[in-house]
Design a protein around this motif. Structure first.
Motif: not given
Length: 173
Positions: A53-66
């Motif tokens: 909802d807020d363009d000043t907040v970005d969440l990132y994830v690390v994924e391994e084998d799905g």
């Protein structure tokens, strides 16, 4: 390992990752505040919603084998940072960093930190802030980033400090 922005389909998995990581952290730290887990989970769920909802907040994830094994956010500095030190205009915080307990000490955190610093650089930023209140998190960040720029002594009570880092990103990161 794959680093990418959070997608709507990841939300339930990310909520499980946060709950698992926080439960483990609170158990290891031997905190007895019954509301701490609920408060931290609520804060992280707000960050998840803000990502969409807020363009000043970005969440990132690390994924391994799905499977999601780590997460971190880039967002405006929180109240502890902005309320206690002078920050630059349009400053950025690297926050909400969590790695699944079963994946800790396997390079996930280091990979996440490197990718997020690369993302900060892509945005044209040379500095970011990071803070930590949990002693094990403080030890981790001291190992990765060196001594904190600011220590808020007794912030959480006698002998319980809060640490803030102002990190200058080196070229080529």
């Amino acid at each position: 390992m794959n680093f990418r922005a959070l997608e709507q389909s990841d939300v339930k998995s990310l909520q499980r990752l946060f709950m698992e990581s926080l439960s483990d952290l609170i158990r290891r730290e031997r905190f007895e505040d019954a509301d701490l887990l609920d408060e931290e989970v609520a804060r992280l769920n707000t960050t998840i919603q803000d990502h969409f909802d807020d363009d000043t907040v970005d969440l990132y994830v690390v994924e391994e084998d799905g499977i999601l094994v780590g997460a971190g956010a880039l967002l405006p500095p929180n109240d502890i940072i902005s309320g206690n030190i002078q920050i630059e205009r349009d400053a950025i915080e690297l926050g909400s960093v969590y790695v699944s307990p079963r994946m800790q000490r396997r390079g996930v955190g280091q990979f996440l930190l490197e990718e997020m610093m690369r993302e900060i650089s892509v945005r044209g930023k040379k500095v970011f802030y990071l803070d930590a209140g949990f002693p094990s998190a403080q030890a981790y960040w001291q190992k990765r980033l060196g001594e904190p720029s600011h220590i808020l002594e007794h912030y959480w009570g006698p002998g319980a400090s809060h640490m803030i880092w102002r990190v200058h990103i080196k070229q080529g990161t």
